[in-house]
Design a protein around this motif. Structure first.
Motif, short mmCIF file in Angstrom:
data_model
loop_
_atom_site.label_atom_id
_atom_site.label_comp_id
_atom_site.label_asym_id
_atom_site.label_seq_id
_atom_site.Cartn_x
_atom_site.Cartn_y
_atom_site.Cartn_z
N VAL A 65 0.87 -1.17 0.00
CA VAL A 65 0.00 0.00 0.00
C VAL A 65 0.91 1.22 0.00
CG1 VAL A 65 -1.87 1.23 1.16
CG2 VAL A 65 -1.74 -1.27 1.30
N PHE A 66 0.72 2.13 -0.95
CA PHE A 66 1.71 3.20 -1.08
C PHE A 66 1.08 4.52 -1.50
CE2 PHE A 66 1.37 0.84 -4.94
CZ PHE A 66 1.78 1.60 -6.02
N CYS A 202 -1.66 -11.53 5.55
CA CYS A 202 -0.72 -11.28 4.47
C CYS A 202 0.52 -10.59 5.04
CB CYS A 202 -1.34 -10.40 3.39
SG CYS A 202 -1.86 -8.77 4.02
N GLU A 203 1.56 -10.51 4.22
CA GLU A 203 2.70 -9.66 4.55
C GLU A 203 2.41 -8.29 3.97
OE1 GLU A 203 6.83 -12.16 5.05
OE2 GLU A 203 6.61 -10.86 3.32
N LEU A 204 2.39 -7.29 4.83
CA LEU A 204 1.99 -5.95 4.40
C LEU A 204 3.20 -5.02 4.37
CD1 LEU A 204 -0.22 -3.89 3.68
CD2 LEU A 204 -0.50 -3.49 6.15
N TYR A 205 3.32 -4.30 3.27
CA TYR A 205 4.39 -3.32 3.10
C TYR A 205 3.75 -1.96 2.85
CZ TYR A 205 7.39 -7.40 2.50
OH TYR A 205 8.06 -8.59 2.69
N ILE A 206 4.02 -1.03 3.74
CA ILE A 206 3.55 0.35 3.59
C ILE A 206 4.71 1.16 3.02
CG2 ILE A 206 2.59 2.37 4.74
CD1 ILE A 206 0.75 0.00 4.93
N VAL A 207 4.49 1.82 1.89
CA VAL A 207 5.58 2.55 1.23
C VAL A 207 5.18 4.00 1.01
CG1 VAL A 207 7.04 2.70 -0.82
CG2 VAL A 207 6.39 0.46 0.08
N PHE A 208 6.04 4.90 1.49
CA PHE A 208 5.93 6.33 1.22
C PHE A 208 6.94 6.62 0.10
CE2 PHE A 208 4.85 5.43 5.56
CZ PHE A 208 3.80 6.27 5.90
N ILE A 232 -2.02 -1.39 -3.69
CA ILE A 232 -3.03 -0.33 -3.61
C ILE A 232 -2.31 1.01 -3.59
CG2 ILE A 232 -4.86 0.72 -2.22
CD1 ILE A 232 -5.42 -2.06 -1.07
N THR A 233 -2.62 1.84 -4.56
CA THR A 233 -2.10 3.20 -4.57
C THR A 233 -3.13 4.12 -3.92
OG1 THR A 233 -1.46 2.65 -6.83
CG2 THR A 233 -0.87 4.83 -6.02
N ILE A 234 -2.67 5.02 -3.06
CA ILE A 234 -3.56 6.00 -2.45
C ILE A 234 -3.14 7.39 -2.92
CG2 ILE A 234 -4.32 7.06 -0.30
CD1 ILE A 234 -4.16 4.36 1.02
N ASP A 235 -4.02 8.02 -3.64
CA ASP A 235 -3.74 9.35 -4.21
C ASP A 235 -5.09 10.04 -4.42
OD1 ASP A 235 -2.41 11.52 -5.39
OD2 ASP A 235 -1.05 10.21 -6.50
N LEU A 236 -5.05 11.26 -4.89
CA LEU A 236 -6.30 11.98 -5.10
C LEU A 236 -7.06 11.47 -6.31
CD1 LEU A 236 -5.93 14.03 -7.73
CD2 LEU A 236 -4.59 15.33 -6.10
N THR A 237 -8.33 11.77 -6.35
CA THR A 237 -9.12 11.71 -7.57
C THR A 237 -9.76 13.07 -7.75
OG1 THR A 237 -10.68 10.37 -8.85
CG2 THR A 237 -11.34 10.96 -6.61
N LEU A 238 -10.28 13.35 -8.92
CA LEU A 238 -10.76 14.69 -9.24
C LEU A 238 -12.21 14.87 -8.81
CD1 LEU A 238 -9.27 15.06 -12.84
CD2 LEU A 238 -8.20 15.61 -10.64
N ALA A 239 -12.42 15.69 -7.80
CA ALA A 239 -13.79 16.06 -7.44
C ALA A 239 -14.36 16.94 -8.54
CB ALA A 239 -13.80 16.79 -6.10
N THR A 240 -15.56 16.61 -8.97
CA THR A 240 -16.17 17.35 -10.08
C THR A 240 -17.47 18.02 -9.66
OG1 THR A 240 -17.27 15.33 -10.85
CG2 THR A 240 -15.12 15.83 -11.81
N ASP A 241 -17.56 18.37 -8.37
CA ASP A 241 -18.80 18.96 -7.86
C ASP A 241 -18.72 20.48 -7.74
OD1 ASP A 241 -16.92 18.93 -5.85
OD2 ASP A 241 -18.21 18.03 -4.33
N THR A 242 -17.77 21.10 -8.44
CA THR A 242 -17.69 22.56 -8.48
C THR A 242 -18.38 23.08 -9.74
OG1 THR A 242 -15.50 22.33 -9.51
CG2 THR A 242 -15.57 22.69 -7.13
N PRO A 243 -18.81 24.35 -9.76
CA PRO A 243 -19.59 24.87 -10.90
C PRO A 243 -18.89 24.73 -12.24
CG PRO A 243 -19.72 26.38 -9.04
CD PRO A 243 -18.71 25.34 -8.66
#
Length: 363
Positions: A65-66, A202-208, A232-243
């Protein structure tokens, strides 16, 4: 203190750190100091790996997970004799956001505040009032009077220049520089804390990871070392709830984390990720079983660390999980911490669902 306020406090610390791609050392040290009771490995590029739950199995399922530590910004490319700085982009800086923008240079000894200079409005020709200057046409003013003053301050060609630090909020909605991807770092630190003392299947690896904003390949040494079966990559997604983004997609603040079913840059790198279908279905099942809302995302123009990492070893099953963010890559971005909390909960449940029999083979 409520959980949201606790997350907010941690995020403010993370976003206060200046750490551009290739210059993540202060973030690295913050991460290491935040998890003193764990065996932490830092490779020569700067990727920080934390291994949890060493398995006794001969070939355990290895899960990675990174999230990336670096932020985008500028670098000094020339120092004028009169003390002004010419700059170049480091990452996907939107030039439309630069005019008049406040900046910070952290030399290690001191932080210097400056701005991107703009022509006085009173004498701006009509044909320039509605145009955007390219990065090669702008300059930064840090109040130095000469090249010697700049050099004496410890600023050189290649010195990173960041957006100024800002942080404010309205309840769970936070506005800050470097939301991308210090929120991901926050999620990883929280995950480590919540998994403390738990037995995992599982064997879990957390990577920064490092240098995501530069070329998306900084994480590769960690991937080659870990040889994960699932990531699993953790990053932003684009919020599209602005005008201005109405009708582009249906990603909203407060509706939970996202799962990216398709990402593609479409320019230059031609990178992207079409996630493993079995892994996507599994994520959806775990989210549903735990009543965690999950938003589907598909975008052209986005990339994450998974884009090239998936091609390592024998090919790796990766999936992008995201938190909706507004105003991405701008000087101030925004996130709803309720979505971040749900993302952390989902990631924790997923970690517990990955056992030795988990199968992501295609066909």
């Amino acid at each position: 203190m409520s959980n949201i306020n606790r997350l907010k406090d941690k995020l403010q610390h993370l976003t206060s750190i200046v750490g551009l791609a290739g210059h993540e050392d202060k973030v690295i040290n913050y991460v290491k100091n935040s998890i003193p009771n764990h065996d932490v490995k830092v490779d020569n590029l700067g990727n920080v790996t934390v291994k949890l739950n060493t398995s006794k199995d001969e070939d355990p399922l290895r899960v990675m997970v990174f999230a990336h530590m670096d932020e985008l910004g500028l670098i000094v490319k020339r120092i004028e004799e009169n003390g002004f700085l010419r700059v170049e982009r480091l990452g996907g800086i939107p030039e439309k956001s630069l005019a008049g923008q406040s900046l910070v240079i952290d030399t290690g000894e001191k932080q210097w505040q400056g701005i991107i200079g703009t022509k006085s409005h009173h004498i701006t020709p009509e044909n320039e009032k509605y145009s955007v200057k390219r990065v090669n046409d702008i300059y930064a003013d840090f109040g130095f009077r000469s090249k010697k003053e700049v050099m004496d301050a410890g600023i050189r060609i290649g010195t990173p220049v960041a957006y100024s630090r800002q942080f404010f909020s309205n309840d769970s909605i936070v506005f800050s520089n470097a939301i991308d991807n210090r929120v991901g770092c926050l999620a990883l630190l929280e995950l480590i804390e919540r998994l403390e003392g738990q037995h995992l299947p599982c064997e879990l690896y957390i990577v920064f990871s490092v240098q995501e904003e530069f070329n998306l390949r900084g994480v590769l040494p960690a991937v080659r070392d870990i040889k994960p079966h699932v990531g699993i990559t953790i990053d932003l997604t684009l919020a599209t709830d602005t005008p201005d983004l109405e009708g582009v997609a249906d990603i909203q603040f407060g509706a939970g984390p996202s799962i990216a079913t398709y990402t593609f840059h479409g320019r230059g790198t031609l990178g992207g990720l079409i996630p493993n279908p079995k892994l996507v279905n599994h994520v959806r099942l775990v989210a549903s079983e735990n009543e965690i809302p999950l938003q589907d995302a598909a975008f052209i123009g986005m990339l994450t660390d998974a884009s090239f990492a998936q091609l390592e070893n024998d090919g790796i099953a990766f999936v992008d999980l995201g938190y909706p963010a507004r105003y991405t890559h701008a000087p101030v971005e925004s996130v709803d911490l309720h979505d971040v909390e749900k993302l952390i909960q989902l990631t924790e449940k997923l970690v517990h669902s990955f056992n030795k029999g988990f199968n992501v083979k295609r066909g």
